[in-house]
Design a protein around this motif. Structure first.
Motif, PDB file in Angstrom:
ATOM      1  N   LEU A  18       7.167   2.848   5.056  1.00  0.00           N
ATOM      2  CA  LEU A  18       7.943   3.320   3.909  1.00  0.00           C
ATOM      3  C   LEU A  18       9.267   2.582   3.780  1.00  0.00           C
ATOM      4  CD1 LEU A  18       7.317   7.167   4.181  1.00  0.00           C
ATOM      5  CD2 LEU A  18       6.123   5.481   2.761  1.00  0.00           C
ATOM      6  N   GLU A  19       9.862   2.216   4.903  1.00  0.00           N
ATOM      7  CA  GLU A  19      11.111   1.444   4.855  1.00  0.00           C
ATOM      8  C   GLU A  19      10.877   0.105   4.166  1.00  0.00           C
ATOM      9  OE1 GLU A  19      13.627   2.946   8.737  1.00  0.00           O
ATOM     10  OE2 GLU A  19      12.034   1.483   9.059  1.00  0.00           O
ATOM     11  N   ALA A  20       9.762  -0.553   4.490  1.00  0.00           N
ATOM     12  CA  ALA A  20       9.448  -1.834   3.849  1.00  0.00           C
ATOM     13  C   ALA A  20       9.202  -1.647   2.356  1.00  0.00           C
ATOM     14  CB  ALA A  20       8.228  -2.467   4.516  1.00  0.00           C
ATOM     15  N   MET A  21       8.502  -0.579   2.010  1.00  0.00           N
ATOM     16  CA  MET A  21       8.255  -0.310   0.584  1.00  0.00           C
ATOM     17  C   MET A  21       9.559  -0.038  -0.152  1.00  0.00           C
ATOM     18  SD  MET A  21       4.803   2.015   0.464  1.00  0.00           S
ATOM     19  CE  MET A  21       3.177   1.279   0.653  1.00  0.00           C
ATOM     20  N   SER A  22      10.496   0.660   0.503  1.00  0.00           N
ATOM     21  CA  SER A  22      11.767   0.959  -0.154  1.00  0.00           C
ATOM     22  C   SER A  22      12.551  -0.309  -0.461  1.00  0.00           C
ATOM     23  CB  SER A  22      12.610   1.901   0.708  1.00  0.00           C
ATOM     24  OG  SER A  22      13.162   1.231   1.834  1.00  0.00           O
ATOM     25  N   ALA A  23      12.257  -1.393   0.282  1.00  0.00           N
ATOM     26  CA  ALA A  23      12.887  -2.683   0.017  1.00  0.00           C
ATOM     27  C   ALA A  23      12.085  -3.488  -1.010  1.00  0.00           C
ATOM     28  CB  ALA A  23      13.014  -3.474   1.322  1.00  0.00           C
ATOM     29  N   GLY A  24      11.030  -2.888  -1.543  1.00  0.00           N
ATOM     30  CA  GLY A  24      10.238  -3.534  -2.583  1.00  0.00           C
ATOM     31  C   GLY A  24       9.247  -4.563  -2.078  1.00  0.00           C
ATOM     32  N   LYS A  25       8.815  -4.433  -0.838  1.00  0.00           N
ATOM     33  CA  LYS A  25       7.950  -5.451  -0.242  1.00  0.00           C
ATOM     34  C   LYS A  25       6.486  -4.999  -0.198  1.00  0.00           C
ATOM     35  CE  LYS A  25      11.322  -8.201   0.497  1.00  0.00           C
ATOM     36  NZ  LYS A  25      11.415  -9.501  -0.208  1.00  0.00           N
ATOM     37  N   PRO A  26       5.550  -5.951  -0.329  1.00  0.00           N
ATOM     38  CA  PRO A  26       4.139  -5.621  -0.110  1.00  0.00           C
ATOM     39  C   PRO A  26       3.910  -5.329   1.366  1.00  0.00           C
ATOM     40  CG  PRO A  26       4.404  -7.999  -0.402  1.00  0.00           C
ATOM     41  CD  PRO A  26       5.747  -7.377  -0.670  1.00  0.00           C
ATOM     42  N   PHE A  62      -1.924  -2.568   1.134  1.00  0.00           N
ATOM     43  CA  PHE A  62      -3.139  -3.356   1.329  1.00  0.00           C
ATOM     44  C   PHE A  62      -3.594  -3.169   2.774  1.00  0.00           C
ATOM     45  CE2 PHE A  62      -0.458  -5.433  -1.841  1.00  0.00           C
ATOM     46  CZ  PHE A  62      -1.316  -5.472  -2.938  1.00  0.00           C
ATOM     47  N   TYR A  63      -4.920  -3.186   3.000  1.00  0.00           N
ATOM     48  CA  TYR A  63      -5.440  -2.780   4.296  1.00  0.00           C
ATOM     49  C   TYR A  63      -6.353  -3.824   4.938  1.00  0.00           C
ATOM     50  CZ  TYR A  63      -3.576   1.700   2.886  1.00  0.00           C
ATOM     51  OH  TYR A  63      -2.725   2.684   2.478  1.00  0.00           O
ATOM     52  N   ASP A  92      -9.780 -14.891   9.861  1.00  0.00           N
ATOM     53  CA  ASP A  92     -10.082 -15.429   8.530  1.00  0.00           C
ATOM     54  C   ASP A  92     -10.061 -14.320   7.478  1.00  0.00           C
ATOM     55  OD1 ASP A  92     -10.357 -18.073   9.380  1.00  0.00           O
ATOM     56  OD2 ASP A  92     -12.495 -17.840   9.793  1.00  0.00           O
ATOM     57  N   TYR A  93     -10.604 -13.162   7.847  1.00  0.00           N
ATOM     58  CA  TYR A  93     -10.600 -12.018   6.934  1.00  0.00           C
ATOM     59  C   TYR A  93      -9.173 -11.551   6.674  1.00  0.00           C
ATOM     60  CZ  TYR A  93     -10.813  -7.087   5.592  1.00  0.00           C
ATOM     61  OH  TYR A  93     -10.604  -5.884   4.977  1.00  0.00           O
ATOM     62  N   MET A  94      -8.342 -11.461   7.719  1.00  0.00           N
ATOM     63  CA  MET A  94      -6.959 -11.029   7.548  1.00  0.00           C
ATOM     64  C   MET A  94      -6.201 -11.976   6.633  1.00  0.00           C
ATOM     65  SD  MET A  94      -5.983  -9.738  11.424  1.00  0.00           S
ATOM     66  CE  MET A  94      -4.376  -9.066  10.971  1.00  0.00           C
ATOM     67  N   ALA A  95      -6.452 -13.281   6.795  1.00  0.00           N
ATOM     68  CA  ALA A  95      -5.794 -14.270   5.931  1.00  0.00           C
ATOM     69  C   ALA A  95      -6.217 -14.084   4.477  1.00  0.00           C
ATOM     70  CB  ALA A  95      -6.133 -15.677   6.414  1.00  0.00           C
ATOM     71  N   LEU A 110      -4.459 -11.001   3.086  1.00  0.00           N
ATOM     72  CA  LEU A 110      -3.055 -11.326   2.832  1.00  0.00           C
ATOM     73  C   LEU A 110      -2.919 -12.147   1.556  1.00  0.00           C
ATOM     74  CD1 LEU A 110      -0.115 -11.245   3.928  1.00  0.00           C
ATOM     75  CD2 LEU A 110      -0.612 -13.421   5.054  1.00  0.00           C
ATOM     76  N   HIS A 111      -3.729 -13.171   1.400  1.00  0.00           N
ATOM     77  CA  HIS A 111      -3.662 -14.034   0.219  1.00  0.00           C
ATOM     78  C   HIS A 111      -3.943 -13.237  -1.054  1.00  0.00           C
ATOM     79  CE1 HIS A 111      -5.436 -16.724  -2.848  1.00  0.00           C
ATOM     80  NE2 HIS A 111      -4.512 -17.585  -2.437  1.00  0.00           N
ATOM     81  N   ASP A 112      -5.036 -12.469  -1.044  1.00  0.00           N
ATOM     82  CA  ASP A 112      -5.407 -11.705  -2.240  1.00  0.00           C
ATOM     83  C   ASP A 112      -4.386 -10.616  -2.542  1.00  0.00           C
ATOM     84  OD1 ASP A 112      -7.636 -13.294  -2.323  1.00  0.00           O
ATOM     85  OD2 ASP A 112      -9.039 -11.755  -1.612  1.00  0.00           O
ATOM     86  N   GLY A 113      -3.861  -9.973  -1.497  1.00  0.00           N
ATOM     87  CA  GLY A 113      -2.884  -8.915  -1.701  1.00  0.00           C
ATOM     88  C   GLY A 113      -1.584  -9.432  -2.295  1.00  0.00           C
ATOM     89  N   LEU A 114      -1.103 -10.565  -1.772  1.00  0.00           N
ATOM     90  CA  LEU A 114       0.128 -11.145  -2.314  1.00  0.00           C
ATOM     91  C   LEU A 114      -0.062 -11.564  -3.773  1.00  0.00           C
ATOM     92  CD1 LEU A 114       1.373 -13.292   0.707  1.00  0.00           C
ATOM     93  CD2 LEU A 114       2.424 -11.211  -0.214  1.00  0.00           C
ATOM     94  N   GLU A 115      -1.226 -12.112  -4.078  1.00  0.00           N
ATOM     95  CA  GLU A 115      -1.496 -12.512  -5.464  1.00  0.00           C
ATOM     96  C   GLU A 115      -1.502 -11.290  -6.387  1.00  0.00           C
ATOM     97  OE1 GLU A 115      -4.652 -15.266  -8.014  1.00  0.00           O
ATOM     98  OE2 GLU A 115      -5.181 -14.592  -5.994  1.00  0.00           O
TER      99      GLU A 115
END
Length: 346
Positions: A266-274, A292-293, A300-303, A306-311
């Motif tokens: 929640l702290e990270a979300m409060s800073a507006g971060k994914p 994102f989970y 490879d799956y984690m990468a 991460l890529h799809d979530g950031l996009e």
């Protein structure tokens, strides 16, 4: 409250200060905090009375004679008044997690942990769980008897002002940030192979270096993959440092295997971060649809996640979404709920 940068420290501090400041129900009895010497000045409000723990309190705690409601803030502690000696005291117990059941520990260790929690429950009038996941664990593995059970989520810790001047390490590239005790439960080693697949990135992990063998295995893997200039374990950091990392990271990562709540999310979300989390224990409940989970920890799956979530985060401009989600967790509402319980026991 022995460890100032711990989640339990912030839980006690925020709950105490918000009950005094914001509780709409109010309390007819004065609030007193029983604290270790390291936290003697932790509470900023002058209206909060503190009693500092001393060695002779192990023999006798005279302040219990005037106590009417005792709140034990953590299920692994032992600070619960003896019911036979202090029949006038009602006890509230907060259970944050039964993580021993989810950390692949030996069966005897799991049973020992549950037995201790059960002993605490047996001495309590009300049990509060900080998440629905923890509630289900308690109902499944413990016997509540006539003890009342409530779920009261934690609030969100207000972040300190970020200060670059105090940084243990300042990243030179876009970076992922994680924070927590560095041990097997937190699962931070999975981020080493992930980073190996991310050109031009860094990973910064802050928090107490909790398990020497586990730390050594992470450092060996970092060296093996040639990531010593890109993967950084800072150790504990100040609130100002943590805030700087949260405000300047590209994303927050928390692949933990067991959490009762997950305040850093929640702290990270409060800073507006994914935020990118494991899908284990309470984390999907706390992160909700705004996170994102990682469903598994194959690099490879984690990468890919991460890529799809950031996009998705950037395309849909989700900064306001994650901030709104974080702000739905309020220490004011949490304090009100606890105050109602205290008052019902007076």
């Amino acid at each position: 409250m022995r460890f100032p940068n711990s989640g339990l420290f912030h839980y006690c501090k925020n709950l105490g200060e918000n009950i005094v400041a914001d509780s709409t129900d109010g309390l007819d009895a004065p609030l007193t905090m029983y604290v270790p010497s390291t936290a003697a000045t932790a509470f900023e409000r002058s209206s909060i009375r503190t009693i500092v723990e001393t060695a002779w309190h192990k023999v006798w705690k005279p302040f219990l004679l005037d106590c009417r409601v005792w709140h034990a803030p953590f299920q692994s502690g032992r600070m619960v008044p003896n019911r036979k000696l202090f029949r006038h005291i009602s006890t509230v117990l907060t259970i944050h997690d039964l993580n021993a059941l989810h950390e692949d520990k030996p069966e005897e260790e799991q049973l020992r942990s549950v037995r201790h929690v059960q002993k605490m429950i047996d001495q309590s009038d009300v049990v509060v769980c900080i998440s629905e996941f923890t509630r289900k664990d308690v109902e499944t593995h413990c016997n509540l008897g006539r003890t009342r059970l409530k779920v009261i989520p934690n609030g969100i810790n207000p972040l300190a002002a970020p200060r670059a001047s105090v940084l243990t390490y300042k990243p030179e590239r876009p970076f992922l940030f994680g924070i927590g005790y560095v041990n097997r439960k937190k699962n931070f080693h999975t981020l080493v192979e992930l980073l190996h697949r991310l050109e031009g990135w860094e990973v910064v992990i802050s928090g107490r270096l909790d398990e020497p063998e586990y730390i050594a295995s992470i450092q060996e893997e970092i060296e093996r993959l040639g990531l010593t200039d890109r993967f950084h374990l800072t150790g504990p950091v100040s609130e100002e440092e943590k805030s700087w990392y949260l405000h300047h990271c590209t994303a927050f990562v928390h692949p933990s295997l067991a959490e009762g709540f997950g305040l850093p999310v929640l702290e990270a979300m409060s800073a507006g971060k994914p935020v990118f989390l494991s899908d284990k224990t309470s984390l999907p409940e706390i992160g909700g649809d705004a996170a994102f989970y990682f469903r598994n920890f194959k690099p490879d799956y984690m990468a890919e996640v991460l890529h799809d979530g950031l996009e998705k985060f950037n395309t849909n401009q989700m900064e306001s979404v994650v901030k709104s989600h974080a702000n739905s967790f309020s220490w004011g509402r949490t304090a009100d709920a606890y105050a109602r319980i205290y008052k019902s026991l007076l």
